[in-house]
Design a protein around this motif. Structure first.
Motif, PDB file in Angstrom:
ATOM      1  N   THR A 107      -5.207-121.878 -52.173  1.00 34.86           N
ATOM      2  CA  THR A 107      -5.646-122.395 -50.883  1.00 34.86           C
ATOM      3  C   THR A 107      -7.135-122.150 -50.689  1.00 34.86           C
ATOM      4  OG1 THR A 107      -3.464-122.008 -49.919  1.00 34.86           O
ATOM      5  CG2 THR A 107      -5.300-122.306 -48.395  1.00 34.86           C
ATOM      6  N   LYS A 108      -7.860-123.217 -50.447  1.00 36.82           N
ATOM      7  CA  LYS A 108      -9.292-123.128 -50.171  1.00 36.82           C
ATOM      8  C   LYS A 108      -9.509-123.507 -48.712  1.00 36.82           C
ATOM      9  CE  LYS A 108     -10.519-124.496 -54.912  1.00 36.82           C
ATOM     10  NZ  LYS A 108     -11.249-123.296 -55.337  1.00 36.82           N
ATOM     11  N   LYS A 109      -9.982-122.585 -47.935  1.00 35.66           N
ATOM     12  CA  LYS A 109     -10.196-122.827 -46.510  1.00 35.66           C
ATOM     13  C   LYS A 109     -11.485-123.609 -46.314  1.00 35.66           C
ATOM     14  CE  LYS A 109      -9.813-120.411 -42.105  1.00 35.66           C
ATOM     15  NZ  LYS A 109      -9.635-119.085 -41.478  1.00 35.66           N
ATOM     16  N   VAL A 110     -11.382-124.773 -45.691  1.00 33.07           N
ATOM     17  CA  VAL A 110     -12.550-125.647 -45.562  1.00 33.07           C
ATOM     18  C   VAL A 110     -12.779-126.058 -44.106  1.00 33.07           C
ATOM     19  CG1 VAL A 110     -12.320-126.530 -47.906  1.00 33.07           C
ATOM     20  CG2 VAL A 110     -11.123-127.679 -46.037  1.00 33.07           C
ATOM     21  N   ILE A 111     -12.151-125.336 -43.194  1.00 33.10           N
ATOM     22  CA  ILE A 111     -12.232-125.730 -41.788  1.00 33.10           C
ATOM     23  C   ILE A 111     -13.671-125.759 -41.287  1.00 33.10           C
ATOM     24  CG2 ILE A 111     -11.883-123.363 -40.981  1.00 33.10           C
ATOM     25  CD1 ILE A 111     -10.293-124.509 -38.649  1.00 33.10           C
ATOM     26  N   TYR A 112     -14.527-124.937 -41.869  1.00 29.58           N
ATOM     27  CA  TYR A 112     -15.915-124.878 -41.420  1.00 29.58           C
ATOM     28  C   TYR A 112     -16.875-125.503 -42.438  1.00 29.58           C
ATOM     29  CZ  TYR A 112     -13.334-121.347 -38.889  1.00 29.58           C
ATOM     30  OH  TYR A 112     -12.363-120.701 -38.162  1.00 29.58           O
ATOM     31  N   LYS A 113     -16.334-126.344 -43.331  1.00 25.89           N
ATOM     32  CA  LYS A 113     -17.161-127.004 -44.335  1.00 25.89           C
ATOM     33  C   LYS A 113     -16.975-128.506 -44.227  1.00 25.89           C
ATOM     34  CE  LYS A 113     -16.589-123.115 -47.559  1.00 25.89           C
ATOM     35  NZ  LYS A 113     -16.127-122.706 -48.905  1.00 25.89           N
ATOM     36  N   ASN A 114     -17.868-129.241 -44.878  1.00 17.49           N
ATOM     37  CA  ASN A 114     -17.740-130.700 -44.894  1.00 17.49           C
ATOM     38  C   ASN A 114     -17.726-131.264 -46.312  1.00 17.49           C
ATOM     39  OD1 ASN A 114     -20.410-130.428 -45.690  1.00 17.49           O
ATOM     40  ND2 ASN A 114     -21.239-131.123 -43.723  1.00 17.49           N
ATOM     41  N   HIS A 115     -17.767-130.372 -47.320  1.00 21.17           N
ATOM     42  CA  HIS A 115     -17.667-130.853 -48.685  1.00 21.17           C
ATOM     43  C   HIS A 115     -17.177-129.718 -49.574  1.00 21.17           C
ATOM     44  CE1 HIS A 115     -21.571-128.822 -48.929  1.00 21.17           C
ATOM     45  NE2 HIS A 115     -21.379-128.767 -50.246  1.00 21.17           N
ATOM     46  N   LEU A 116     -16.687-130.096 -50.750  1.00 18.60           N
ATOM     47  CA  LEU A 116     -16.169-129.114 -51.694  1.00 18.60           C
ATOM     48  C   LEU A 116     -16.244-129.703 -53.097  1.00 18.60           C
ATOM     49  CD1 LEU A 116     -14.755-126.306 -51.934  1.00 18.60           C
ATOM     50  CD2 LEU A 116     -12.580-127.538 -51.937  1.00 18.60           C
ATOM     51  N   ILE A 117     -16.516-128.845 -54.071  1.00 18.99           N
ATOM     52  CA  ILE A 117     -16.563-129.255 -55.472  1.00 18.99           C
ATOM     53  C   ILE A 117     -15.388-128.602 -56.192  1.00 18.99           C
ATOM     54  CG2 ILE A 117     -17.887-129.205 -57.613  1.00 18.99           C
ATOM     55  CD1 ILE A 117     -20.434-129.083 -55.934  1.00 18.99           C
ATOM     56  N   LEU A 118     -14.594-129.406 -56.880  1.00 15.84           N
ATOM     57  CA  LEU A 118     -13.437-128.908 -57.609  1.00 15.84           C
ATOM     58  C   LEU A 118     -13.705-128.964 -59.107  1.00 15.84           C
ATOM     59  CD1 LEU A 118     -10.442-130.529 -55.675  1.00 15.84           C
ATOM     60  CD2 LEU A 118     -11.400-128.233 -55.411  1.00 15.84           C
ATOM     61  N   SER A 119     -13.198-127.981 -59.800  1.00 18.11           N
ATOM     62  CA  SER A 119     -13.378-127.905 -61.248  1.00 18.11           C
ATOM     63  C   SER A 119     -12.500-128.950 -61.942  1.00 18.11           C
ATOM     64  CB  SER A 119     -13.010-126.505 -61.741  1.00 18.11           C
ATOM     65  OG  SER A 119     -11.619-126.278 -61.562  1.00 18.11           O
ATOM     66  N   PRO A 120     -12.742-129.185 -63.231  1.00 17.09           N
ATOM     67  CA  PRO A 120     -11.954-130.212 -63.938  1.00 17.09           C
ATOM     68  C   PRO A 120     -10.457-129.921 -63.952  1.00 17.09           C
ATOM     69  CG  PRO A 120     -13.926-129.653 -65.182  1.00 17.09           C
ATOM     70  CD  PRO A 120     -13.840-128.677 -64.064  1.00 17.09           C
ATOM     71  N   GLU A 121     -10.069-128.638 -63.911  1.00 15.48           N
ATOM     72  CA  GLU A 121      -8.647-128.305 -63.938  1.00 15.48           C
ATOM     73  C   GLU A 121      -7.968-128.563 -62.603  1.00 15.48           C
ATOM     74  OE1 GLU A 121     -11.055-126.167 -64.736  1.00 15.48           O
ATOM     75  OE2 GLU A 121     -10.956-126.193 -66.932  1.00 15.48           O
ATOM     76  N   GLU A 122      -8.747-128.799 -61.550  1.00 16.02           N
ATOM     77  CA  GLU A 122      -8.186-128.933 -60.203  1.00 16.02           C
ATOM     78  C   GLU A 122      -8.066-130.410 -59.823  1.00 16.02           C
ATOM     79  OE1 GLU A 122      -9.870-124.778 -58.316  1.00 16.02           O
ATOM     80  OE2 GLU A 122     -11.172-126.524 -58.281  1.00 16.02           O
ATOM     81  N   ARG A 123      -7.224-131.108 -60.554  1.00 17.49           N
ATOM     82  CA  ARG A 123      -7.058-132.551 -60.328  1.00 17.49           C
ATOM     83  C   ARG A 123      -5.940-132.866 -59.337  1.00 17.49           C
ATOM     84  NH1 ARG A 123      -9.650-135.554 -64.436  1.00 17.49           N
ATOM     85  NH2 ARG A 123     -11.584-134.412 -64.851  1.00 17.49           N
ATOM     86  N   ASN A 124      -5.050-131.916 -59.068  1.00 18.20           N
ATOM     87  CA  ASN A 124      -3.950-132.107 -58.125  1.00 18.20           C
ATOM     88  C   ASN A 124      -4.219-131.242 -56.897  1.00 18.20           C
ATOM     89  OD1 ASN A 124      -2.637-133.714 -60.064  1.00 18.20           O
ATOM     90  ND2 ASN A 124      -1.736-131.901 -61.012  1.00 18.20           N
ATOM     91  N   PHE A 125      -4.284-131.867 -55.749  1.00 15.80           N
ATOM     92  CA  PHE A 125      -4.655-131.130 -54.545  1.00 15.80           C
ATOM     93  C   PHE A 125      -4.038-131.804 -53.314  1.00 15.80           C
ATOM     94  CE2 PHE A 125      -7.881-134.132 -55.846  1.00 15.80           C
ATOM     95  CZ  PHE A 125      -8.048-134.922 -54.725  1.00 15.80           C
ATOM     96  N   SER A 126      -3.951-131.056 -52.249  1.00 16.87           N
ATOM     97  CA  SER A 126      -3.441-131.592 -50.982  1.00 16.87           C
ATOM     98  C   SER A 126      -4.334-131.110 -49.848  1.00 16.87           C
ATOM     99  CB  SER A 126      -1.992-131.154 -50.739  1.00 16.87           C
ATOM    100  OG  SER A 126      -1.879-129.738 -50.759  1.00 16.87           O
ATOM    101  N   PHE A 127      -4.461-131.947 -48.835  1.00 10.51           N
ATOM    102  CA  PHE A 127      -5.239-131.627 -47.639  1.00 10.51           C
ATOM    103  C   PHE A 127      -4.291-131.188 -46.528  1.00 10.51           C
ATOM    104  CE2 PHE A 127      -8.179-134.405 -49.858  1.00 10.51           C
ATOM    105  CZ  PHE A 127      -9.414-133.807 -49.615  1.00 10.51           C
ATOM    106  N   GLU A 128      -4.667-130.136 -45.816  1.00  6.66           N
ATOM    107  CA  GLU A 128      -3.964-129.725 -44.603  1.00  6.66           C
ATOM    108  C   GLU A 128      -4.886-129.959 -43.413  1.00  6.66           C
ATOM    109  OE1 GLU A 128      -2.656-125.715 -44.962  1.00  6.66           O
ATOM    110  OE2 GLU A 128      -0.850-126.247 -46.071  1.00  6.66           O
ATOM    111  N   TYR A 129      -4.382-130.648 -42.411  1.00 10.88           N
ATOM    112  CA  TYR A 129      -5.211-131.005 -41.263  1.00 10.88           C
ATOM    113  C   TYR A 129      -4.394-130.854 -39.990  1.00 10.88           C
ATOM    114  CZ  TYR A 129      -2.573-135.209 -42.379  1.00 10.88           C
ATOM    115  OH  TYR A 129      -1.556-136.074 -42.683  1.00 10.88           O
ATOM    116  N   VAL A 130      -5.081-130.788 -38.865  1.00  5.26           N
ATOM    117  CA  VAL A 130      -4.395-130.663 -37.580  1.00  5.26           C
ATOM    118  C   VAL A 130      -5.359-131.050 -36.472  1.00  5.26           C
ATOM    119  CG1 VAL A 130      -5.030-128.249 -37.204  1.00  5.26           C
ATOM    120  CG2 VAL A 130      -2.951-129.145 -36.161  1.00  5.26           C
ATOM    121  N   ALA A 131      -4.830-131.698 -35.456  1.00  2.00           N
ATOM    122  CA  ALA A 131      -5.566-131.919 -34.220  1.00  2.00           C
ATOM    123  C   ALA A 131      -5.033-130.898 -33.224  1.00  2.00           C
ATOM    124  CB  ALA A 131      -5.358-133.338 -33.704  1.00  2.00           C
ATOM    125  N   VAL A 132      -5.868-129.977 -32.817  1.00  2.00           N
ATOM    126  CA  VAL A 132      -5.403-128.858 -31.995  1.00  2.00           C
ATOM    127  C   VAL A 132      -5.016-129.366 -30.614  1.00  2.00           C
ATOM    128  CG1 VAL A 132      -5.986-126.627 -31.022  1.00  2.00           C
ATOM    129  CG2 VAL A 132      -6.859-127.268 -33.274  1.00  2.00           C
TER     130      VAL A 132
END
Length: 967
Positions: A662-687
């Motif tokens: 789990t990479k916490k990105v709530i306070y970020k607007n971009h992220l770089i993933l390594s070549p091994e990290e090709r499968n990923f999911s986003f978690e989002y919520v409208a408070v």
């Protein structure tokens, strides 16, 4: 100055029902609890704050929590992102809103949004000192002021913190107002001038000397103080005024958006101070907090008041919640003896509520009191006629009261001689103040209030004009005065002129057996004179009263439940339907629905048959198995919604090394993933803490898909097996039937493997070119060497082949010579045999001539003649054998000729074949005639027959044809 009454009956009961709520001493309040079983780190909540992302930070005795309305994330000293101490004392947002400051029982810490971690900030120079932080403030220069319970008050400077006030007793709280710092201790209040940097004295606080001051809170230019003895003071315009004494230690004070002061106490729940001509205090009435300790109260966004309790978790009090619930309660609380509400009746400024086994309740919302009548009875129906209250029960008949205090049982016999004392009375209707109609489980009762005559109408097998079924649940009178009875097998209209009924069925078939499809539970006529019928499992129907035909509503396919227990209406063409899955609003004009359930504030999903009423001031009431809901339908439908902007909380990377990273990105607007990290999911919520369960989301990943994907339940989406590159994830949210909110975007870069990089591909291309040139040149050289070698081998092989071919040629020549010699020999033998045949035929002719001569000259017959003839006969006996030998020799010498001859015509006779053989041997016609023992003419005839069998035209020579066959 108008009175302001915070009365948690949607804050409008006081005006709608004509009450003066400011005189109330209690406020019934619905609270939603969040406890450890929902994920909270501890049930003792001590501090609260809401950040710029609307996320609620919850401090407890054992850890810190982030709550977004959908999930909880906890932080403790054993977490990956850990605190130094677990017991949280205070939470504050700094003025720049980029840090959350945390005061614990041993340290001052902060959470950094950008670095996504917790850090400790030491106040004293001794790094091992336990710093029990009770409160954090900021001065006008944005320097922190920290109250440390066991050491004093510290002010931030360029070189760290310096002590500005060292108290002799424990510090409980600090507060800043008008450049003055107030310090609450166990022995009173001390003051510090933040501009002069010195302690000062004000006589107004002399009366507090010796008192344990627990709470200090400033709002605008007013300072509120709470003591351990339960006293509440307000310091304003240099005046200290005691507002109240509740007799319990004050734990927290805060102010809501309407200016009301909320107070949390020790072991006595919470109360509200309302500002009017006189200050009134009202205790919040809820069994979850009535005798509990309230550690902290926080007014968050959307006018939600949060209460942090001791042992009962976090309690949410939504002041905008349109649904008010009266449920089961004890003691002096505004509660019911039994929570299952089965009947409701409006009584001007009061409400009659019938329950299932808990009796009849008379609820006074002004006095916040409840009186119970007919205890332990199940009250199914209520009706008031000419000042007399009638109550129908379950298996206990009908009760009435003339003074609404004393109830009597109606003891009568019907016209069939049956008592009604054990009757099940589901519904009551008054007709022109003369007749009282009762829907029972044994037909319909019609009671004449004047003559006391009681008639019963039942189902009769042989009478089609009787009731369609005895189990009656609803009796209704429409605007024309027609009486309608809903049964468990069809609808009935009472015909007054003939004193009987007309039966109506959904499928218009009277002979059908009783089944769920014809069971009617509710009947309603709206202000447009539409006649509605609610059923037990078949949804909502409309009756065409001109043709007496039912019309099914298309909206049934969208209803959450087809069990319609009760129907009410409100302005704007809205029907309110209670079901076993909440309440549904059906707009008959737009043909749309809205659904409400327990998550929206209802008493629960299950409502009861017939338990509804229209109250004063356009209010509606529906009863269910856990109480009664009272609400203003316009407020429910027009509940304001805030603009939604979702936050992207986490990216969960799925890889072989770490299945769930789990990479916490709530306070970020971009992220770089390594070549091994090709499968990923986003978690989002409208408070949204009120309607989170109703939110709808749309997502898309630019660079992969440009179309929005809509979901109503999920707050995450999975992507897998992506190519390297740059993508932008977008999400937006909305409330049902509203416009989509703002788009939240997040950029994602997937790094390639080394072999996917452009540089690597260029290098590989260049390397391949070099290798190609090398291989080409090496191949050319090798081909030249191989060519020379191959030429030598070929020449050698060629010489061998030439020698072998010469040898074979010699062998073939020898073989051909041998064959030729053999054929010549055979041809000679063949010729010899042909001549012998010719000789034998000549002998036969001579023998024939001798015999003919003897026949003509018998006198010459002698023994010698006979011996001569016998010798000739013996010589002629070998004729057939000679033909066999001839055939055999011919076959050996002329195999191709015989094969081709047979292919032309397999039906040739022996004579034909012999003729062909002789022609092939180039015999003349005369010789052929002699050999075959026939005349020359017969030979000619035989030749013609042979031509015909061989299908030869006249211009083809038979001799040439035969001689050329097989060549």
């Amino acid at each position: 100055m108008n009175r302001v009454a915070l009365y948690y009956f949607i804050t409008i009961c006081s005006t709608s029902f004509g009450y003066d709520a400011t005189n109330n001493s209690t406020v019934p309040t619905k609270l939603t609890a969040l406890k450890a079983k929902q994920g909270l780190s501890h049930n003792n909540v001590t501090a609260l704050v809401q950040d710029k992302y609307d996320i609620l930070w919850v401090g407890t005795e054992d850890g810190l929590n982030m709550y977004d309305g959908n999930s909880i994330t906890s932080f403790q000293d054993n977490s990956e992102k850990k605190l130094t101490f677990n017991s949280i004392r205070t939470l504050e947002l700094d003025p720049l809103m980029n840090k959350v400051w945390i005061g614990t029982n041993g340290s001052l810490e902060f959470y950094d949004y950008e670095r996504d971690n917790f850090y400790r900030e030491h106040i004293t120079s001794n790094l091992n000192t336990i710093e029990d932080v009770c409160k954090i403030l900021w001065d006008d220069d944005l320097n922190k002021i920290v109250g440390v319970s066991n050491q004093g008050v510290f002010r931030e400077s360029k070189n760290g913190y310096r002590l500005i006030s060292k108290e002799t007793s424990q510090i409980n709280s600090i507060e800043k107002m008008d450049n003055l710092l107030f310090v609450a201790t166990e022995s009173g209040v001390s003051l510090y001038d933040l501009i002069l940097n010195q302690s000062i004295q004000q006589y107004q606080f002399d009366d507090l000397n010796g008192k344990q001051i627990k709470v200090l809170e400033a709002f605008d230019h007013s300072l509120y103080l709470g003591t351990a003895q339960g006293e509440i003071y307000r310091y304003e315009d240099h005046q200290l005024v005691r507002l109240a004494d509740i007799g319990h230690s004050i734990k927290t004070i805060t102010k809501d958006q309407k200016g009301n002061i909320w107070v949390g106490s020790e072991s006595n729940g919470a109360m509200i101070l309302t500002q009017g001509e006189e200050l009134q205090h009202q205790k919040i009435l809820n069994k979850k907090i009535s005798s509990k300790t309230i550690n902290t109260i926080y007014v968050g966004n959307d006018n939600i008041v949060w209460l942090g309790s001791f042992g009962n978790g976090l309690l949410q009090c939504n002041l905008n919640d349109p649904f008010y619930t009266i449920a089961e309660g004890e003691g002096n609380e505004l509660g019911l003896k039994n929570g299952s509400v089965t009947s409701i009746l409006n009584d001007d400024e009061k409400i009659w509520i019938g329950t299932d086994g808990g009796g009849l309740h008379h609820v006074d919302l002004q006095m916040m009191s409840t009186k119970v009548f007919l205890p332990s009875k199940s009250i199914l129906s209520l009706k008031e006629v000419n000042g007399i209250l009638w109550a129908g029960t379950y298996k206990d008949g009908l009760y009435f009261s003339r003074d609404k205090k004393n109830f009597q049982k109606l003891k009568l016999f019907d016209d069939q001689g049956n008592t009604i004392e054990k009757e099940v009375v589901w519904d009551i209707l008054v007709d022109n103040t003369t007749y009282l109609w009762m829907a029972t489980s044994n037909g319909i009762l019609k009671y004449n209030l004047n003559t006391k005559e009681l008639n019963r109408y039942n189902y009769q097998v042989d009478n089609p004009n009787s009731l369609s079924n005895n189990d009656c649940r609803k009796v209704f009178k429409d605007i024309k005065g027609d009486i309608w009875i809903g049964t468990f097998h069809g609808l009935n209209r009472y015909r007054k002129e003939s004193d009987d009924f007309k039966r109506l069925y959904f499928n218009n078939k009277e002979e059908d057996n009783m089944n769920i499809n014809n069971a009617i539970l509710s009947i309603y006529e709206d202000d447009k004179l539409n006649f509605w019928v609610g059923t037990f499992g078949k949804g909502l129907w409309r009756l065409n009263r001109q043709e007496d035909l039912f019309e099914v509503e298309e909206i049934n396919t969208a209803l959450p439940s087809l069990f319609i227990y009760s129907i009410e209406s409100s302005e704007g063409n809205n029907l309110w339907l209670s079901t076993n899955k909440g309440i549904t609003v059906y707009n008959t004009k737009t043909n749309t629905i809205l659904n409400y359930n327990a998550a929206d504030g209802l008493q629960g999903p299950q409502f009861n048959v017939g338990a509804s009423a229209k109250l004063s001031g356009k209010y509606l009431a529906f009863g269910g198995t856990n109480g009664v809901n009272i609400f203003n339908p316009n407020k429910v439908l027009n509940t304001s919604v805030k603009p939604l902007r979702p936050i992207i909380k986490n990216i969960i990377v799925h890889s072989s090394k770490v299945p769930f990273n789990t990479k916490k990105v709530i306070y970020k607007n971009h992220l770089i993933l390594s070549p091994e990290e090709r499968n990923f999911s986003f978690e989002y919520v409208a408070v949204d803490f009120r309607q989170n369960h109703k939110l709808e989301y749309q997502t898309r990943l630019l660079g992969f898909d440009n179309h929005w994907q809509t979901t109503k339940s999920n707050s995450s989406i999975l992507y897998s097996n992506f190519s390297p590159g740059e993508y932008t994830f977008q999400v937006r949210a909305r409330y049902p039937h509203q416009e989509w909110g703002a788009i939240q975007s997040f950029k994602l870069q997937l790094l390639p493997y080394f072999y996917e990089r452009l540089e690597f591909k260029l290098f590989c291309t260049l390397l391949l070119l070099i290798m190609g040139v090398f291989v080409y040149r090496w191949t050319i050289k090798k081909m030249d060497r191989n060519k020379m070698k191959m030429e030598g081998i070929i020449n050698e092989r060629l010489n061998v082949l030439i020698s072998e071919e010469q040898l074979l040629s010699d062998i073939e020549n020898q073989k051909a010579d041998l064959i030729k010699e053999t054929l010549d020999k055979r041809e000679k033998e063949l010729t010899t045999h042909a001549l012998r045949l010719l000789h034998l035929n000549s002998l036969i002719e001579q023998l024939d001539e001798k015999l003919l001569h003897l026949q003509q000259n018998p006198e010459e017959f002698t023994i010698n003649k006979i011996k001569s003839i016998r010798r000739d006969i013996k010589n002629a006996e070998n004729l057939e054998k000679e033909w066999e030998v001839l055939n055999q020799l011919f076959a050996e010498v002329n195999q191709p000729f015989i094969k081709e001859l047979q292919e032309l015509n397999k039906g040739l006779t022996d004579g034909n074949l012999r003729l062909c053989y002789l022609i092939r041997l180039n015999m003349s016609t005369k010789d052929i005639a002699s050999i075959m023992g026939i005349s020359i003419n017969s030979v000619k005839v035989a030749r013609k027959r042979l031509r015909k069998r061989l299908d030869l035209s006249s211009d083809v020579s038979l001799n040439d044809f035969i001689l050329n066959l097989g060549k």
